[in-house]
Enzyme design. Structure first.
Site, PDB file in Angstrom:
ATOM      1  CE  LYS A  40      37.014  37.982  46.093  1.00 30.55           C
ATOM      2  NZ  LYS A  40      37.575  39.083  44.910  1.00 30.55           N
TER       3      LYS A  40
ATOM      4  CD  GLN B 192      38.953  42.799  45.400  1.00 33.76           C
ATOM      5  OE1 GLN B 192      39.011  41.500  45.184  1.00 33.76           O
ATOM      6  NE2 GLN B 192      37.634  43.384  45.653  1.00 33.76           N
TER       7      GLN B 192
ATOM      8  CG  ASP C 234      36.954  38.619  39.301  1.00 27.69           C
ATOM      9  OD1 ASP C 234      36.152  38.163  40.071  1.00 27.69           O
ATOM     10  OD2 ASP C 234      37.872  39.482  39.668  1.00 27.69           O
TER      11      ASP C 234
END
Length: 292
Positions: free
Chosen positions: A52, A96, A119
């Site tokens: 990312k 994460q 997200d």
């Protein structure tokens, strides 16, 4: 049979984003800034987060990576989240997953500012998605919609079967594909581990989204000719013929199913690459909203 090439499509999307970021910078506007928090040393998570960061560099984003030790307390993590929530330089951020077992994942996701939740996991954004309101769609479902759109796969009026009911993929896909939208207007059946006569259901499907997490679960005898297959799964299976000792497979028995498919995603190189591209797209959307 046409491969739905996520690797190429994600590269195209990143190029489009890079052009937009270049235009922002030429107009002396702020470049998007994506932050990521990772707790612990999970190898797969570290690899994914580093990918990312590299993707951010490629498209001209600013990026911040916050690495916290495995023993980080829930309170310490929530404090880091609050710092990012109020930091005006950060457009969007992710925490994460998975998190260490001593941290309540749901509490953490609830702590993220919905306006920075790129997200798309916060209940407010999930609710807005379900109501077909402007929001952040979580990256994997967003990527699947984009693949179907760019390959001009017709969904309107089609019989779609989603295998798997996770909050991250299966459930949102069932909602999105049934909505009144360009890639939507389908009749959707959501199936799962308790579904009876699954083979009879999948044989009637025009489009199948396989997201059950079982390697090569969908076999050739479970689909009809001309089916469109989206394979979300990815699992390492032992393979002595490979130098690594393993190979990557999806939830679909590819060789069997591809013979009967009109479109199918490969594994790897299908849905996976789209996820990071759509995370970048969500961050660009967040930047535009904050600076409009």
């Amino acid at each position: 049979m046409i491969l739905l090439d996520g690797k190429k499509t994600s590269a195209d999307i990143k190029e489009e984003i890079a052009l937009e970021v270049g235009a922002l910078k030429r107009n002396e506007k702020k470049a998007p800034h994506l932050a990521a928090i990772i707790v612990g040393n999970d190898g797969a998570s570290l690899t994914y987060v580093n990918a990312k960061v590299k993707a951010c560099e490629r498209v001209g984003f600013e990026s911040t990576l916050i690495q916290l030790p495995e023993e980080t307390t829930e309170a310490e993590l929530l404090n880091e989240i609050e710092i990012l929530n109020v930091d005006n330089d950060i457009d969007g951020f992710i925490v994460q997953l998975p998190l260490p077992k001593h941290i309540d994942e749901q509490k953490v996701l609830l702590a993220v500012d919905p306006a920075k939740d790129v997200d798309g996991f916060h209940p407010e954004n999930v609710g807005r998605m379900a109501l077909n309101l402007p929001t952040f769609i979580s990256a994997t479902p967003f990527g699947i919609l984009e693949l179907l759109d760019r390959y001009e796969v017709e969904t309107s009026g089609k019989n779609v079967v989603v295998i798997g009911r996770s909050h991250i993929v299966g459930s949102p896909m069932s909602i999105l594909l049934s909505q009144k939208r360009k890639v939507g207007n389908a009749t959707v059946t959501l199936t799962h581990s308790r579904t009876q006569n699954l083979e009879a259901i999948t044989k009637e499907a025009d489009i199948i989204v396989a997201a059950i997490g079982i390697p090569e679960f969908l076999k050739g005898n479970m689909v009809k000719d001309g089916v469109v297959v989206i394979d979300v799964g990815i699992t390492r299976v032992a393979d002595a013929s490979k130098k690594s000792g393993f190979r990557l497979v999806g939830d679909v028995a590819f060789d069997e199913v591809a013979e009967k498919s009109s479109f199918i995603t490969p594994v790897p190189g299908g849905v996976g690459p789209m996820t990071i591209a759509m995370l970048l797209k969500n961050t660009l959307i967040a930047n535009k909203r904050r600076n409009s």
